[in-house]
Scaffold this motif. Structure first.
Motif, PDB file in Angstrom:
ATOM      1  N   ALA A   1      47.645  47.646  42.955  1.00 51.98           N
ATOM      2  CA  ALA A   1      48.861  48.417  42.934  1.00 51.98           C
ATOM      3  C   ALA A   1      49.143  49.207  44.375  1.00 51.98           C
ATOM      4  O   ALA A   1      50.204  49.412  44.564  1.00 51.98           O
ATOM      5  CB  ALA A   1      48.968  49.541  41.848  1.00 51.98           C
TER       6      ALA A   1
ATOM      7  N   ASP B   1      51.553  47.172  46.396  1.00 50.10           N
ATOM      8  CA  ASP B   1      52.703  47.230  45.734  1.00 50.10           C
ATOM      9  C   ASP B   1      53.534  48.287  46.313  1.00 50.10           C
ATOM     10  O   ASP B   1      53.370  49.641  45.882  1.00 50.10           O
ATOM     11  CB  ASP B   1      52.533  47.182  44.291  1.00 50.10           C
TER      12      ASP B   1
ATOM     13  N   TYR C   1      48.882  48.735  35.015  1.00 53.04           N
ATOM     14  CA  TYR C   1      49.560  48.114  36.079  1.00 53.04           C
ATOM     15  C   TYR C   1      49.318  46.557  35.695  1.00 53.04           C
ATOM     16  O   TYR C   1      50.241  45.571  36.062  1.00 53.04           O
ATOM     17  CB  TYR C   1      49.125  48.667  37.230  1.00 53.04           C
TER      18      TYR C   1
ATOM     19  N   ARG D   1      51.329  45.174  33.204  1.00 54.48           N
ATOM     20  CA  ARG D   1      52.767  45.126  33.762  1.00 54.48           C
ATOM     21  C   ARG D   1      52.769  43.701  34.362  1.00 54.48           C
ATOM     22  O   ARG D   1      53.814  42.868  34.176  1.00 54.48           O
ATOM     23  CB  ARG D   1      53.103  46.056  34.583  1.00 54.48           C
ATOM     24  N   ARG D   2      51.691  43.445  35.324  1.00 53.31           N
ATOM     25  CA  ARG D   2      51.784  42.062  36.254  1.00 53.31           C
ATOM     26  C   ARG D   2      51.973  41.035  35.207  1.00 53.31           C
ATOM     27  O   ARG D   2      52.287  39.929  35.435  1.00 53.31           O
ATOM     28  CB  ARG D   2      50.675  42.048  36.997  1.00 53.31           C
TER      29      ARG D   2
ATOM     30  N   ASP E   1      55.115  40.593  33.677  1.00 50.90           N
ATOM     31  CA  ASP E   1      56.095  39.907  34.562  1.00 50.90           C
ATOM     32  C   ASP E   1      55.807  38.441  34.907  1.00 50.90           C
ATOM     33  O   ASP E   1      56.899  37.694  35.419  1.00 50.90           O
ATOM     34  CB  ASP E   1      56.068  40.659  35.874  1.00 50.90           C
TER      35      ASP E   1
ATOM     36  N   GLY F   1      45.877  35.627  33.430  1.00 51.33           N
ATOM     37  CA  GLY F   1      46.391  36.965  33.135  1.00 51.33           C
ATOM     38  C   GLY F   1      46.230  36.964  31.261  1.00 51.33           C
ATOM     39  O   GLY F   1      45.774  38.094  31.104  1.00 51.33           O
TER      40      GLY F   1
END
Length: 463
Positions: A323, A326, A377, A380-381, A384, A390
């Motif tokens: 992050a 990011d 976070y 969230r990735r 997405d 993942g």
């Protein structure tokens, strides 16, 4: 989702997501606050005793001296965490937790005719009202702030990891400093990000209150405020206004602490630690200093290691690192990384000669909310751009949360201390006790049992 370049992304809240997130926090609250952590202690739990004695002494006898309580507890009674100046015994710890307990306890005592309530009941009630409730309220605010930045589901995962699967779970219902200081620090972080001067000042007030509760949090609060000032400088969001408002807020608890120190210990910067009674503690404090072994122990040690007691934090740390690159979320990540460095630095110095004899290393407690955000976070990735790797990462996160939850669960329902002589006390003491029925009752048993009514003079073994 909306976000300007370099700005924090904003996810619009949904009614269903809000309800589920709030429900998750409240269910965690019930789970972490239900065990009566003081029921199995032989006498007055050491780390709580001084704080409760200070509350009792101030409310009933108008003094911060512990003498009126010590002499009424038993002949020659003393506690380890105590200081003395000119023959008067005082609380050795930072006073913030006791300060928070005074008005709450005064109301509880007044409701029973002004009687001094039993130690066990007082500890449990103040742990619930002065530590547990603020932690839950701060968690509700964090969930909302994290949901705006990460989305509802990642925020829910993060707050559950923080509350249920970290050492915060074990100490949330105890009248001690670290959970309360964490709640105040994180509430201060939320306030610091707002644009109005009142919130900025409130941020300083909350972070200062965290420092008065545990002195190390002055460092952590300054670290968070420093990153926020850096962000405002980079984005030209009136950094001077923030600095002045934050300083005005933090000045209030700081001035109160300086006055307290002057009154009791003779100087504004002289704390109770200058008058420690216990010789072993004086020797330990004289030998503090950085130790690489203490740093490693704080990270991966089988007794106190962050990654050992809460394995999901490995992914949380990875999330903070990712992050930080990011542009839309880097400032939260940088704050988390900075606090992590400060926490590990303090633990590496303090733990060199002051190894925590409680079940977990309380001195690293401030890092868990930030690692939880890092885990959110990563979630969230994955959401997405779902991938096999993942999904595997989410599986590992779930397993790590399960392990962290069980460690904290077994400790919360048994005994909060671990013997230094044991290599793996969690598995040698807490887990066998937990699995074999040697656990504490719930707080409901003691709060409402007929022989533990507040103000009752004879409280049996729980006095």
């Amino acid at each position: 989702m909306t976000a300007e370049p370099g700005a924090t992304p904003s996810f619009a809240p949904t009614r269903r997501g809000e309800r589920l997130g709030i429900a998750a926090v409240l269910l965690c609250a019930v789970a972490i606050l239900l065990p009566d952590r003081y029921a199995i202690t032989t006498f007055h739990e050491a780390n709580t005793a001084g704080r409760v004695y200070a509350v009792h002494a101030f409310v009933h006898y108008g003094t911060w001296s512990l003498a009126p309580i010590l002499c009424r507890t038993g002949p020659g009674h003393s506690i380890v965490d105590m200081s003395a100046r000119e023959g008067e015994p005082y609380l050795q710890k930072a006073p913030g937790t006791s300060w928070a307990g005074v008005p709450v306890y005064a109301v509880l005592s007044a409701a029973t005719g002004g009687k001094r309530l039993p130690f066990h009941w007082t500890s449990m009630a103040l742990g619930l009202l002065c530590v547990g409730v603020p932690l839950v309220l701060a968690s509700l605010a964090l969930r909302r702030a994290w949901a705006a930045e990460l989305g509802e589901r990642p925020a829910a995962v993060a707050v559950v990891a923080m509350l249920l699967a970290s050492p915060l779970h074990a100490y949330a219902g105890m009248f001690q400093d670290y959970p309360l200081a964490v709640a105040l620090l994180m509430a201060g972080w939320i306030a610091a990000r707002r644009r109005d001067a009142g919130s900025m000042a409130a941020s300083g007030l909350l972070m200062g209150a965290a420092g008065v509760t545990n002195y190390a949090f002055f460092l952590y609060g300054a670290t968070v405020a420093g990153v926020e000032l850096w962000r405002r400088l980079a984005l030209r969001e009136r950094p001077g206004r923030f600095a002045l408002a934050w300083a005005a807020g933090v000045a209030l608890p700081a001035i109160a602490l300086l006055a307290y120190n002057t009154h009791l210990f003779g100087g504004p910067l002289t704390t109770a630690y200058a008058y420690m009674l216990d010789e072993g503690q004086r020797i330990a404090h004289a030998h503090v200093g950085f130790s690489f072994e203490a740093l490693v122990r704080s990270l991966v040690g089988p007794r106190h290691g962050i990654f050992f007691v809460a394995p999901w934090t490995v992914l949380g740390a990875a999330g903070l690192g990712l992050a930080a690159r990011d542009p839309r979320r880097q400032w939260t990540a940088l704050a988390g990384i900075a606090v992590g460095v400060a926490v590990l630095g303090f633990s590496s110095v303090w733990e060199t000669s002051n190894a925590d004899d409680m079940a977990f290393n309380r001195h690293v407690m401030a890092v868990f909310p930030w690692l939880a955000w890092g885990l959110g976070y990563l979630v969230r990735r994955v959401l997405d751009g779902a991938s096999v790797w993942g999904s595997a990462g989410l599986g590992l996160a779930g397993a790590g949360m399960g392990i962290g939850w069980f460690y904290a669960l077994a400790t919360s329902w048994t005994f909060p201390y671990h013997a230094f002589q044991l290599a793996s006390p969690l598995w040698q003491i807490n887990v066998p006790m937990f699995l074999n029925g040697g656990h504490v009752p719930s707080i409901l048993y003691h709060l409402f049992s007929p022989w533990a009514v507040p103000g009752r003079e004879a409280a049996g073994d729980h006095w």
